[in-house]
Design a protein around this motif. Structure first.
Motif, mmCIF file in Angstrom:
data_model
loop_
_atom_site.group_PDB
_atom_site.id
_atom_site.type_symbol
_atom_site.label_atom_id
_atom_site.label_comp_id
_atom_site.label_asym_id
_atom_site.label_seq_id
_atom_site.Cartn_x
_atom_site.Cartn_y
_atom_site.Cartn_z
ATOM 1 N N ILE A 182 12.318 -44.210 16.991
ATOM 2 C CA ILE A 182 12.624 -44.952 15.768
ATOM 3 C C ILE A 182 13.712 -45.992 16.039
ATOM 4 N N LYS A 183 13.746 -47.013 15.196
ATOM 5 C CA LYS A 183 14.859 -47.952 15.196
ATOM 6 C C LYS A 183 16.014 -47.315 14.445
ATOM 7 N N SER A 184 17.222 -47.441 14.968
ATOM 8 C CA SER A 184 18.358 -46.798 14.329
ATOM 9 C C SER A 184 19.668 -47.436 14.774
ATOM 10 N N THR A 185 20.651 -47.422 13.878
ATOM 11 C CA THR A 185 22.008 -47.867 14.217
ATOM 12 C C THR A 185 22.923 -46.657 14.377
ATOM 13 N N THR A 186 22.325 -45.546 14.738
ATOM 14 C CA THR A 186 23.081 -44.303 14.936
ATOM 15 C C THR A 186 23.866 -44.360 16.242
ATOM 16 N N THR A 187 25.072 -43.838 16.205
ATOM 17 C CA THR A 187 25.893 -43.733 17.412
ATOM 18 C C THR A 187 26.427 -42.319 17.540
ATOM 19 N N THR A 188 27.159 -42.060 18.607
ATOM 20 C CA THR A 188 27.658 -40.716 18.900
ATOM 21 C C THR A 188 29.150 -40.622 18.624
ATOM 22 N N ILE A 189 29.545 -39.567 17.937
ATOM 23 C CA ILE A 189 30.963 -39.295 17.694
ATOM 24 C C ILE A 189 31.410 -38.205 18.660
ATOM 25 N N PRO A 190 32.378 -38.482 19.529
ATOM 26 C CA PRO A 190 32.805 -37.460 20.502
ATOM 27 C C PRO A 190 33.560 -36.312 19.854
ATOM 28 N N PHE A 191 33.496 -35.156 20.510
ATOM 29 C CA PHE A 191 34.254 -33.955 20.137
ATOM 30 C C PHE A 191 33.814 -33.335 18.807
ATOM 31 N N THR A 192 32.658 -33.695 18.299
ATOM 32 C CA THR A 192 32.182 -33.115 17.041
ATOM 33 C C THR A 192 30.835 -32.433 17.271
ATOM 34 N N LYS A 193 30.529 -31.433 16.452
ATOM 35 C CA LYS A 193 29.298 -30.660 16.632
ATOM 36 C C LYS A 193 28.087 -31.477 16.190
ATOM 37 N N ASN A 194 28.057 -31.873 14.940
ATOM 38 C CA ASN A 194 26.999 -32.760 14.460
ATOM 39 C C ASN A 194 27.458 -34.185 14.730
ATOM 40 N N ASN A 195 27.228 -34.613 15.965
ATOM 41 C CA ASN A 195 27.972 -35.756 16.499
ATOM 42 C C ASN A 195 27.253 -37.094 16.400
ATOM 43 N N GLU A 196 26.566 -37.337 15.309
ATOM 44 C CA GLU A 196 25.908 -38.623 15.147
ATOM 45 C C GLU A 196 26.328 -39.275 13.836
ATOM 46 N N LEU A 197 26.546 -40.581 13.914
ATOM 47 C CA LEU A 197 26.955 -41.371 12.754
ATOM 48 C C LEU A 197 26.078 -42.605 12.680
ATOM 49 N N ASP A 198 25.515 -42.855 11.518
ATOM 50 C CA ASP A 198 24.682 -44.033 11.309
ATOM 51 C C ASP A 198 25.519 -45.094 10.599
ATOM 52 N N TYR A 199 25.731 -46.233 11.285
ATOM 53 C CA TYR A 199 26.516 -47.314 10.687
ATOM 54 C C TYR A 199 25.917 -47.771 9.355
ATOM 55 N N ALA A 200 24.609 -47.667 9.227
ATOM 56 C CA ALA A 200 23.932 -48.155 8.022
ATOM 57 C C ALA A 200 24.400 -47.423 6.771
ATOM 58 N N ARG A 201 24.881 -46.192 6.927
ATOM 59 C CA ARG A 201 25.281 -45.423 5.747
ATOM 60 C C ARG A 201 26.476 -46.022 5.028
ATOM 61 N N ALA A 202 27.184 -46.912 5.707
ATOM 62 C CA ALA A 202 28.299 -47.601 5.041
ATOM 63 C C ALA A 202 27.799 -48.497 3.918
ATOM 64 N N LEU A 203 26.497 -48.793 3.932
ATOM 65 C CA LEU A 203 25.912 -49.658 2.906
ATOM 66 C C LEU A 203 25.049 -48.881 1.923
ATOM 67 N N SER A 204 25.158 -47.565 1.926
ATOM 68 C CA SER A 204 24.315 -46.739 1.059
ATOM 69 C C SER A 204 24.537 -47.023 -0.421
ATOM 70 N N PHE A 205 25.689 -47.585 -0.752
ATOM 71 C CA PHE A 205 25.981 -47.912 -2.150
ATOM 72 C C PHE A 205 25.036 -48.994 -2.682
ATOM 73 N N MET A 206 24.339 -49.697 -1.775
ATOM 74 C CA MET A 206 23.449 -50.770 -2.185
ATOM 75 C C MET A 206 22.125 -50.240 -2.725
ATOM 76 N N GLY A 207 21.891 -48.943 -2.593
ATOM 77 C CA GLY A 207 20.667 -48.358 -3.124
ATOM 78 C C GLY A 207 19.531 -48.357 -2.123
ATOM 79 N N ASP A 208 18.316 -48.156 -2.614
ATOM 80 C CA ASP A 208 17.141 -48.075 -1.754
ATOM 81 C C ASP A 208 16.982 -49.328 -0.900
ATOM 82 N N GLY A 209 16.616 -49.108 0.355
ATOM 83 C CA GLY A 209 16.389 -50.231 1.262
ATOM 84 C C GLY A 209 17.648 -50.762 1.917
ATOM 85 N N TYR A 210 18.748 -50.020 1.774
ATOM 86 C CA TYR A 210 20.014 -50.507 2.341
ATOM 87 C C TYR A 210 19.967 -50.586 3.862
ATOM 88 N N GLU A 211 19.066 -49.805 4.485
ATOM 89 C CA GLU A 211 19.009 -49.768 5.954
ATOM 90 C C GLU A 211 18.716 -51.136 6.568
#
Length: 408
Positions: A182-211
């Motif tokens: 898949i296409k994704s803007t996910t990156t890795t967060i070190p030292f954490t168990k669930n260690n993935e962060l999607d930059y796109a979620r910073a725009l989730s306030f925009m509603g559907d289709g924010y990705e």
């Protein structure tokens, strides 16, 4: 080029041994050996050429021990690193791989910016070199290119993590997958168990289709990282062997991350994000590491050549693009903490000086001199001792970074 030749020989006439070129590990080993040979054997010829062209370093009077002896030492030695990296890459890598293309563009782009800066300093007798605004424009331009390609290119993907284990069908000689690319803007967060962060979620306030607007976040982040790391490498290049040695250590650590992330079996076992086609960057990393180590043959104290901005800006740009491509950019403050400390020391020094001058009428300093390595020189440490200790710190930081593969 040799990769395609041996691929042809293997598939058309079943040439004995030609199939070994399909293995990234084999080509990486060859790239490392070849780059070491080029940088050590032909490095001397490049240094002699630079000396004949009177491409000598003009050293500012900073009151540092041994400084005057360095005046006239050939600079622009970054050409050795660039040549010794690109020749093995062209010969041994898959040149149609998007990550290899990006790294080649990065090497040439930052190399040209650094070369122009060195050229102005040496031949135009302007100690300031290329104006800072033009350097930043170049870095931002590269960031836009890299960020846009990584975001918009359909071949830059990650594989969704599957809850089911990966199985290997021995009869059909294929790997059975329960996930898709898949296409994704996910990156890795070190030292954490669930260690993935999607930059796109910073725009989730925009509603559907924010990705689909994630590039607004992703590309500026890429620009910032490339600018910060390349400037950090540039500031670190202040004493013999410091930038090349610490960079080689960091690059070798990145090579481990790249190989794991590009190998579907290892990434599944270690629960690391699998990035299809990224494993090919291991060949580039091997060539780059070999070039840096070979360059140290001439750059270790007392240096026969300096890398100049031709080398330092290129090194920083490559490390930044490698980390971003393998989704380990959040690990850079640990992996490249030497660069970070050098950058931070200059920022703190300048900011505190301006603040105290404005408030008390006289500027004060926190460090005896910045960047940080000059502070220790002012304290009386020999530069060989400073470099060796910085290397030791870089090794420890690289080990800590590698441990994050399991330590979460």
């Amino acid at each position: 080029m040799l990769y395609y030749l041996f691929e042809y020989l293997d598939k058309t006439i079943d040439f004995p041994g030609a199939g070994v070129f399909q293995y990234i590990t084999f080509r990486s080993a060859l790239a490392l050996i070849l780059s070491l040979m080029i940088s050590t054997i032909y490095g001397k010829k490049i240094i002699n050429f630079l000396r004949k062209q009177q491409v000598g370093e003009t050293v500012r009077e900073l009151g540092l021990a041994g400084q005057t002896q360095k005046a006239g030492t050939p600079t622009m030695g970054g050409l050795i690193i660039i040549v010794a990296t690109l020749i093995p890459v062209f010969l041994l890598s898959k040149l149609n791989n998007i990550y290899i293309i990006l790294l080649i563009v990065t090497t040439l782009w930052m190399g040209i910016i650094g070369f122009i800066d060195d050229y102005i300093k040496i031949f135009k007798k302007d100690k300031q070199g290329l104006k800072g605004i033009f350097k930043v424009i170049g870095q931002v331009g590269l960031g836009i290119i890299v960020g846009s390609v990584l975001y918009f290119s359909p071949v830059v993907t990650i594989r969704e993590k599957s809850l089911k284990p990966i199985t290997f069908n021995k009869t059909e000689n294929i790997i059975n997958l329960e996930s898709k690319e898949i296409k994704s803007t996910t990156t890795t967060i070190p030292f954490t168990k669930n260690n993935e962060l999607d930059y796109a979620r910073a725009l989730s306030f925009m509603g559907d289709g924010y990705e689909k607007w994630a590039w607004i976040i992703f590309i500026p982040i890429v620009i910032f990282i490339i600018t910060a790391v390349s400037n950090g490498a540039n500031l670190t290049d202040g004493i013999d062997g410091l930038a090349a040695g610490t960079s080689a250590i960091s690059v070798l650590a990145l090579g481990i991350f790249t190989f794991v992330s590009g190998n579907i079996i290892l990434s599944s076992y270690l629960n690391v994000m699998y990035i299809p086609n990224s494993g090919e960057m291991t060949v580039f990393i091997a060539a780059f590491a070999g070039a840096l180590i070979g360059f140290l043959w001439y750059n270790s104290y007392p240096a026969s050549v300096f890398m100049g901005d031709t080398g330092s800006l290129t090194i920083g740009g490559i490390i930044a693009v490698l980390a971003i491509s393998v989704r380990k950019e959040m690990l850079l403050p640990v992996l490249c903490a030497i660069f970070f400390a050098e950058n931070l020391s200059v920022i703190i020094q300048v900011a505190y000086f301006k603040y105290t001058k404005k408030r008390f009428g006289e500027g004060k300093r926190i460090f005896l001199m910045s960047p940080l390595h000059h502070h220790y020189q002012k304290k009386g440490y020999h530069e060989s001792k400073i470099v060796t200790r910085f290397w030791i710190v870089a090794i420890m930081l690289s080990i800590v970074s590698i441990v994050t593969l399991k330590l979460r």
